[in-house]
Write a protein that holds these residues in place. Structure first.
Motif, short mmCIF file in Angstrom:
data_model
loop_
_atom_site.label_atom_id
_atom_site.label_comp_id
_atom_site.label_asym_id
_atom_site.label_seq_id
_atom_site.Cartn_x
_atom_site.Cartn_y
_atom_site.Cartn_z
N UNK A 235 63.20 51.15 27.81
CA UNK A 235 61.96 50.80 27.11
C UNK A 235 60.89 50.63 28.17
N UNK A 236 61.25 50.79 29.36
CA UNK A 236 60.34 50.41 30.58
C UNK A 236 60.31 51.54 31.62
N UNK A 237 59.09 51.93 32.15
CA UNK A 237 59.19 52.63 33.23
C UNK A 237 57.95 52.79 34.00
N UNK A 238 58.23 53.34 35.35
CA UNK A 238 57.14 53.22 36.51
C UNK A 238 56.49 54.62 36.31
N UNK A 239 55.08 54.42 36.56
CA UNK A 239 54.21 55.41 36.45
C UNK A 239 53.08 55.24 37.45
N UNK A 240 52.16 56.08 37.29
CA UNK A 240 50.71 55.72 38.16
C UNK A 240 50.05 55.16 37.18
N UNK A 241 48.96 54.31 37.74
CA UNK A 241 48.27 53.51 36.94
C UNK A 241 47.10 54.29 36.35
N UNK A 242 46.84 55.79 36.65
CA UNK A 242 45.83 56.50 36.35
C UNK A 242 46.51 57.69 35.64
N UNK A 243 47.70 57.54 35.01
CA UNK A 243 48.34 58.76 34.42
C UNK A 243 47.41 58.59 32.88
N UNK A 244 46.89 59.92 32.58
CA UNK A 244 46.33 60.04 31.34
C UNK A 244 47.03 59.81 30.14
N UNK A 245 48.59 59.71 30.31
CA UNK A 245 49.23 59.63 28.96
C UNK A 245 49.42 58.08 28.63
N UNK A 246 48.97 57.11 29.42
CA UNK A 246 49.16 55.67 29.30
C UNK A 246 48.21 55.66 27.91
N UNK A 247 46.89 55.94 27.73
CA UNK A 247 46.30 55.62 26.58
C UNK A 247 46.78 56.66 25.54
N UNK A 248 47.25 57.91 25.92
CA UNK A 248 47.34 58.74 24.91
C UNK A 248 48.49 58.56 24.32
N UNK A 249 49.63 57.91 24.60
CA UNK A 249 50.69 57.60 24.20
C UNK A 249 51.06 56.00 23.69
N UNK A 250 49.67 55.43 23.82
CA UNK A 250 49.48 53.89 23.49
C UNK A 250 50.79 53.27 24.24
N UNK A 251 50.66 53.25 25.43
CA UNK A 251 51.49 52.40 26.35
C UNK A 251 50.79 51.35 26.83
N UNK A 252 51.44 50.19 27.25
CA UNK A 252 50.84 49.00 27.65
C UNK A 252 51.20 48.82 29.18
N UNK A 253 50.24 48.78 30.22
CA UNK A 253 50.69 48.46 31.45
C UNK A 253 50.93 46.92 31.48
N UNK A 254 52.10 46.46 32.17
CA UNK A 254 52.21 44.98 32.31
C UNK A 254 51.22 44.47 33.72
N UNK A 255 50.80 43.30 33.55
CA UNK A 255 49.92 42.88 34.45
C UNK A 255 51.02 42.31 35.77
#
Length: 326
Positions: A235-255
């Protein structure tokens, strides 16, 4: 250059510390292909006669930065050999210190913690950069040039609908889920994040949770965003904060509400002697660093990871859009 980084902005970084340099994936020289044409960068600098080797790590952002650097240097007259796509942070850093490459883009947090062996990061971006640059030059003969204007730090992301379902907005919220129902807190990680002190081990200690082994899935970094978006196998995963797929895949970055992740501000790292022989390298790369902010790198990442552009094509388009090259 003054950094315009918000240390509490969306939390990044790097990949598996594997393979000796000889086994690392390395780009080839493009001597048989046309060089980048001169543009604005060549008006302020000349690298005629210089032969330079540019390296970089194997994830998307680094492949793009490697190509941007190579094409920029070529536009000013240099002959450039590319070794983009080296496997892992340690491999790439060793390539620079051993002289196999002349330069690559490194991150302040990575050097401070992984190479200079400091435990605690400096929370101020400018002070962190200054400290890293001073110590790395003294110990490793590495010059840090002007940094880009973004923080490519670690991010823990989740599909937005899953975030709503589980009621998680912060990493403290995540820790509560991890302690009460580890299966819901399943996390995909790359092997480097799984082992680094500024990765999962430190994150667990800071936020007070301990995921069982069956809730941690170690997969390739490039596959994590899609796996998270589908909730399979995590359900969760580590990635870079500037990954272009975050908005494209409708992911939420946890604060990162306890500000655990260090600042990872990227800057060109150049061998001291190479820079002394070719001081105009700094003149070529400084305007690029000034123009590379979070929006720019996220769009570049998306062009490669979402639109399917090759890193060299995305780099060329961006450089031409800014008239850096012809």
């Amino acid at each position: 250059m003054k950094l315009s980084i918000n240390p509490s902005s969306t939390p990044l970084r790097a990949l598996a510390v594997t393979a000796a340099i000889g086994l690392a994936l390395s780009g080839c020289s493009l001597d048989d292909e046309p060089k980048a044409k001169s543009g604005d960068l060549a008006e302020e600098a000349s690298l005629d006669g210089a032969s330079l080797t540019v390296g970089g790590k194997e994830f998307t952002e680094q492949l793009i930065l490697c190509e941007i650097t190579a094409q920029a240097l070529e536009s000013a007259g240099a002959d450039v050999e590319r070794k983009c796509g080296l496997a892992g942070s340690n491999t790439t850093h060793t390539a620079l210190t051993s002289g196999e490459i002349d330069m690559y883009w490194e991150y302040t947090g990575t050097t401070w913690i992984s190479y200079l062996k400091h435990t605690d990061p400096i929370p101020d971006a400018q002070k962190q950069f200054d400290a890293v640059a001073k110590e790395d030059l003294a110990k490793n003969d590495i010059e840090w040039l002007d940094p880009a204007q973004y923080n490519s730090t670690y991010a823990i992301a989740v599909a937005s609908d899953t975030a709503d379902e589980l009621g998680v907005k912060t990493l403290s919220d995540y820790a509560k889920v991890a302690n009460s129902n580890p299966e819901d807190a399943s996390m995909c990680v790359n092997s480097e994040f799984e082992a680094r002190n500024d990765g999962l081990p430190g994150l667990e200690k800071k936020y007070g949770f301990d995921l069982p082994s069956d809730a941690v899935k170690t997969i390739a970094m490039g596959t994590i965003p899609k796996a998270v978006s589908e909730g399979d196998p995590c359900n969760f995963g580590d990635m870079t904060s500037v990954d272009g797929r975050i908005p494209a895949l409708d992911l939420t970055v946890l604060e990162d509400d306890k500000h655990f992740f260090p600042i990872y501000n990227p800057a060109p790292n150049v061998n001291k002697d190479v820079l002394a022989d070719n001081p105009d390298i700094a003149k070529v790369l400084s305007p690029i660093a000034e123009a590379l902010d979070e929006e720019a790198i996220q769009k570049l990442n998306a062009k490669v990871d979402i639109d399917g552009l090759q890193p060299e094509d995305a780099a060329q388009e961006w450089l031409q859009e800014h008239d850096f090259i012809g």
